[in-house]
Write a protein that holds these residues in place. Structure first.
Motif, PDB file in Angstrom:
ATOM      1  N   GLN A 466       0.825  -1.212   0.000  1.00  0.00           N
ATOM      2  CA  GLN A 466       0.000   0.000   0.000  1.00  0.00           C
ATOM      3  C   GLN A 466       0.858   1.262   0.000  1.00  0.00           C
ATOM      4  N   ASP A 470       0.891   5.168  -5.204  1.00  0.00           N
ATOM      5  CA  ASP A 470      -0.534   5.154  -5.540  1.00  0.00           C
ATOM      6  C   ASP A 470      -0.815   4.460  -6.860  1.00  0.00           C
ATOM      7  N   ARG A 473      -0.945  -1.059  -8.075  1.00  0.00           N
ATOM      8  CA  ARG A 473      -2.164  -1.688  -7.598  1.00  0.00           C
ATOM      9  C   ARG A 473      -2.152  -3.158  -7.990  1.00  0.00           C
ATOM     10  N   TYR A 507      -8.617  -3.910   2.526  1.00  0.00           N
ATOM     11  CA  TYR A 507      -7.909  -3.392   1.355  1.00  0.00           C
ATOM     12  C   TYR A 507      -7.906  -4.420   0.224  1.00  0.00           C
ATOM     13  N   ILE A 511      -9.631  -4.168  -3.634  1.00  0.00           N
ATOM     14  CA  ILE A 511      -8.973  -4.254  -4.946  1.00  0.00           C
ATOM     15  C   ILE A 511      -9.404  -5.498  -5.719  1.00  0.00           C
TER      16      ILE A 511
END
Length: 646
Positions: A466, A470, A473, A507, A511
Motif C-alpha cells: 500500500q 498510488d 495496484r 484493502y 482491490i
C-alpha cells in the motif's frame, strides 16, 4: 596388649581365693598368652623393619631423603591405591597425624584412577574442607609398581576463584513492551499510577536481588547484577514478568516487560552487547519474556501471552520506502519462502513478486512445484497469466547477479528455506516474517522486517504494497492469494486477529479479492476429508491438549490434513492446544495449534522446532512414531511444570 595381660593376671590372682586348681589353670593360660603376644610383637617388628628396609631401597631411586623433607605432601601408593609411605607433611597436613599405613589413597583422591596417565592440570580434590591439586607420577621398582602422589594445596586460590565467578557482573536491560499503548486514552493520574507501579515493581525486584538499577529512558531500565544473585533470579524464572503483568489498569490493558540479560561475558561491554542481543530476541519472540544470552547460547523464560498489536504504521512506511528503493536498484528480484510452502508463504511471495513486476523489474517466486502445499492455488495462478513467474531453485541460480535482490517471506531461519543455495548466492537479502524470532536467525539481511504481533506474512506484505505508490495496484489473483494467506494463519479471522488484520483484508477486498474463490482454496478431496475425520475421532486429551497420531505413513496431503485436523480439535470443550503427529519423508512431523492460552511455540522449541504462540511445528528425524509421541508428552509436562512456577 599390656592392659590385656594385666587384666588376665588380675583375674588369675582372684581365682587363688576360690580354687587352687583353677588358679594353676588360669596362671598357665595367662603365661602362655603373654609369651605368644610377646612373640607376635617381635615378629611384627621384624616384618615392619624388613618392610621399611625394602621401601627404603625402593625409594632410593626417587631420593627418599629429599622426599622426607619435601615442602609439599607426598604419598607413595601401590597399584591398588594402598598408601605404603608418606612424608612428614603428608602425615601432618593432609592426614592430620592419622596412621597412613593400610589406608587407601582413594579416600583422599576420590573418583580418580592413579594408574592412568595424569592430566597436565592434575586432579582437583577436596579433603577435610581443604582443596588440593594432585599430581601422580609412576615409579617402577624391581619388586612392584608404585605411584607417587603429590598434593599442592590451593584452598585460598579456589576460594578467590569461586568469589570471582560468584561476583561477576551481568547487565540486564528491561523494556516496557507496550508503553505507547498504555499511554493512549489514559488520564494523567492513571498514567502516573501505572508507570509508578511498574517502576516500583522493577526497582524492588532488582534491589531484592542485590542489583543496581538505573532508569535510562521513560520505558527502559538498565540493571547490573552479580552472578550469585542472577542465578537465583533465573531459578525463580523471572518473577518480575508475572508481577508487572498483574498490575491493573482502567483500560484493562495488561502491561508487559521484555528482559535481556548478558551473562558469562568477559567484560562489561560484552555483557551489555549480549544483553542487547537478548532483548532483541525477546522482542522478536513477542515480548512478555526474558532472554538470557551467554557464550553458550540463549535461554528463554516466560512468553506465555500473545504479542501486543502496534497501532502505528510508521515502521511499515519506512520499510516500504526502503524496500521500494532496493527493488528499483536491483537487476532482478527473487522471492522465496520456506520448504513445503503454505498459503501464507505463497501468498506473501506472490504479492512481493507482483509488486516488483509492477515496478518494471523481472521478478520470480522460487518454489518447488512437487513439494509445496498450495497445489490448487499454484495451478490457478498458472491459468491466470502467471506462467513463467515460478522457478525451481535450480532454474533460479543462473539468474542471480551481484545486484539480485532476494526477498524471504514467512520465515527467518536459513535451514528451512526452500533453497539454501539460492540464499548463499544472493548478496542482498530482505526478510519479511511474523514468526517469533528463533536462535540462528538470518543476521545478514539488508532489511529485517519482523513483526511477531502480525497475524501473517500476507498481512505484512499487504501493508507494505500500500506504501509502494498510488499507481501500484495489485490484481485480483494476487489479492486473493494474500487474503488466503491471512485466512489460513488466522483460522478465518478467529485467532491472532487485530485491527490491522481487518484493515489489510478490507484493502484486499477493495482491490477485487473474492472471498468465495478464496474459500475454494481450502477445499479437500474426499479421501483427505475422511482421513481428517479419522484423526479427530482418534485423538486423546492429555492435560488439556488434544493429541492425535496418524497411522498412515507418507499419506497424500498429510501435512494439510494434519494442520486442518489440529485446527478442528481446538473446537472441543476443554482443549487448549492440539498436536498432530504423523510420519513423512522418513521422519516424524508434529503440527501444533492453540487458541492462545497455551504457547505451542515453546513446546515445539523443546523438540527442536518453532513457530508462533498459536501455530508451531517440529520435525524429528530418525525416530519411531511411539518415541516421538513420548517426547511430545514429556515436552508438554515440562511446559506445565515450568509455568506452574511463574
Amino acid at each position: 596388649m599390656l592392659i590385656a595381660i594385666g587384666c588376665c593376671a588380675a583375674v588369675t590372682v582372684a581365682t587363688l581365693f576360690f580354687n587352687i586348681r583353677l588358679f594353676y589353670i588360669c596362671a598357665f593360660v595367662t603365661v602362655a598368652c603373654a609369651v605368644l603376644l610377646v612373640w607376635q610383637v617381635q615378629l611384627a617388628k621384624r616384618q615392619i623393619s624388613r618392610f621399611l628396609v625394602t621401601m627404603g631401597q625402593t625409594l632410593t631411586t626417587v631420593q627418599q631423603d629429599a622426599l622426607t623433607g619435601f615442602p609439599i605432601p607426598v604419598f607413595v601408593c601401590s597399584g591398588e591405591g594402598e598408601i605404603v609411605w608418606c612424608n612428614r607433611l603428608g602425615q601432618k597436613e593432609i592426614l592430620g597425624e592419622e596412621n597412613c599405613y593400610g589406608k587407601s589413597i582413594y579416600t583422599i583422591l576420590t573418583g580418580v584412577d592413579i594408574t592412568r596417565t595424569c592430566p597436565e592440570g592434575g586432579y582437583d580434590t577436596e579433603y577435610k574442607g581443604r582443596f588440593y591439586a594432585a599430581y601422580v607420577a609412576r615409579a617402577v621398582s624391581e619388586e612392584e609398581e608404585l605411584y607417587m602422589v603429590y598434593f599442592f594445596e590451593n584452598t585460598e586460590l579456589k576460594r578467590y576463584a569461586r568469589e570471582y565467578f560468584e561476583t561477576r557482573p551481568s547487565v540486564m536491560l528491561i523494556l516496557v513492551d507496550n508503553y505507547e499503548e498504555l499511554q493512549q486514552n489514559m488520564k494523567d493520574n492513571e498514567r502516573a499510577r501505572v508507570m509508578g507501579q511498574i517502576e516500583y515493581a522493577v526497582s524492588k525486584f532488582v534491589n531484592d536481588s542485590g542489583g543496581l538499577l538505573l532508569k535510562t529512558e521513560r520505558d527502559r531500565f538498565t540493571a547490573v547484577m552479580e552472578e550469585r544473585s542472577l542465578r537465583g533470579v533465573i531459578s525463580a524464572r523471572f518473577t518480575l514478568l508475572e508481577q508487572v503483568r498483574a498490575i491493573e489498569t482502567e483500560t484493562k490493558m495488561v502491561p508487559t516487560l521484555s528482559v535481556g540479560v548478558g551473562r558469562d561475558a568477559a567484560t562489561l561491554e560484552e555483557s551489555e552487547r549480549f544483553a542487547r542481543q537478548a532483548l532483541d530476541m525477546a522482542l522478536g519472540r513477542g515480548g512478555d519474556q526474558a532472554a538470557v544470552r551467554s557464550a553458550s547460547g540463549y535461554e528463554f523464560f516466560g512468553g506465555v501471552s500473545s504479542g501486543m498489536e502496534k497501532r502505528t504504521k510508521v515502521k511499515t512506511r519506512i520499510v516500504a520506502t526502503a524496500l521500494a528503493e532496493l527493488i528499483s536498484g536491483s537487476d532482478n528480484v527473487l522471492v522465496m519462502g520456506h520448504r513445503a510452502a503454505d498459503l501464507d508463504c505463497f501468498g506473501a511471495s506472490v504479492g512481493i513478486m507482483k509488486a516488483a513486476r509492477l515496478m518494471g523489474k523481472d521478478a520470480y517466486v522460487v518454489i518447488r512445484r512437487s513439494t509445496n502445499l498450495v497445489t490448487l492455488e499454484y495451478e490457478r495462478l498458472l491459468q491466470n497469466g502467471f506462467e513463467g513467474m515460478f522457478l525451481e531453485p535450480e532454474d533460479a541460480l543462473p539468474r542471480i547477479t551481484r545486484k539480485t535482490l532476494l526477498v524471504i517471506c514467512d520465515t527467518h531461519v536459513k535451514h528451512i528455506l526452500e533453497s539454501e543455495a539460492v540464499f548463499d548466492a544472493c548478496k542482498n537479502v530482505v526478510v519479511v516474517d511474523h514468526h517469533r524470532k528463533m536462535v540462528g536467525h538470518i543476521d545478514n539481511a539488508v532489511i529485517f522486517y519482523h513483526e511477531p504481533y502480525a497475524s501473517s506474512a500476507s498481512e505484512m506484505v499487504t501493508e507494505l504494497v500500500q506504501y509502494f505508490g498510488d499507481k501500484l495496484r495489485l490484481g485480483r489473483p494476487e489479492a486473493e492469494a494474500l487474503l488466503a494467506g491471512i485466512m489460513l494463519d488466522t483460522k478465518n479471522f478467529i485467532i491472532k486477529t487485530g485491527v490491522r488484520t481487518f484493515e489489510a483484508a478490507a484493502y484486499l477486498r477493495k482491490i477485487g479479492a473474492d472471498t468465495v474463490e478464496v474459500r475454494r482454496m481450502f477445499a479437500l478431496s474426499m479421501e483427505s476429508y475422511q482421513r481428517r475425520a479419522k484423526l479427530v475421532a482418534n485423538a486423546e486429551v492429555y492435560r488439556g491438549c488434544a493429541i492425535a497420531v496418524s497411522p498412515d505413513r507418507d499419506a497424500p496431503d498429510i501435512q494439510v490434513t494434519a494442520a486442518q485436523a489440529a485446527d478442528e480439535l481446538l473446537g472441543i470443550i476443554g482443549v487448549q492446544a492440539s498436536f498432530l503427529v504423523f510420519e513423512m519423508n522418513g521422519g516424524v512431523s508434529i503440527s501444533a495449534r492453540s487458541m492462545g492460552q497455551l504457547n505451542v511455540q515453546i513446546i515445539m522449541e523443546k523438540l527442536g522446532g518453532g513457530g508462533h504462540l498459536t501455530m508451531a511445528g517440529a520435525q524429528l528425524s530418525g525416530m519411531p512414531l511411539d518415541e516421538a509421541y513420548r517426547r511430545l508428552v514429556a515436552a508438554i509436562d515440562q511446559y506445565f511444570e515450568e509455568n506452574s512456577r511463574n
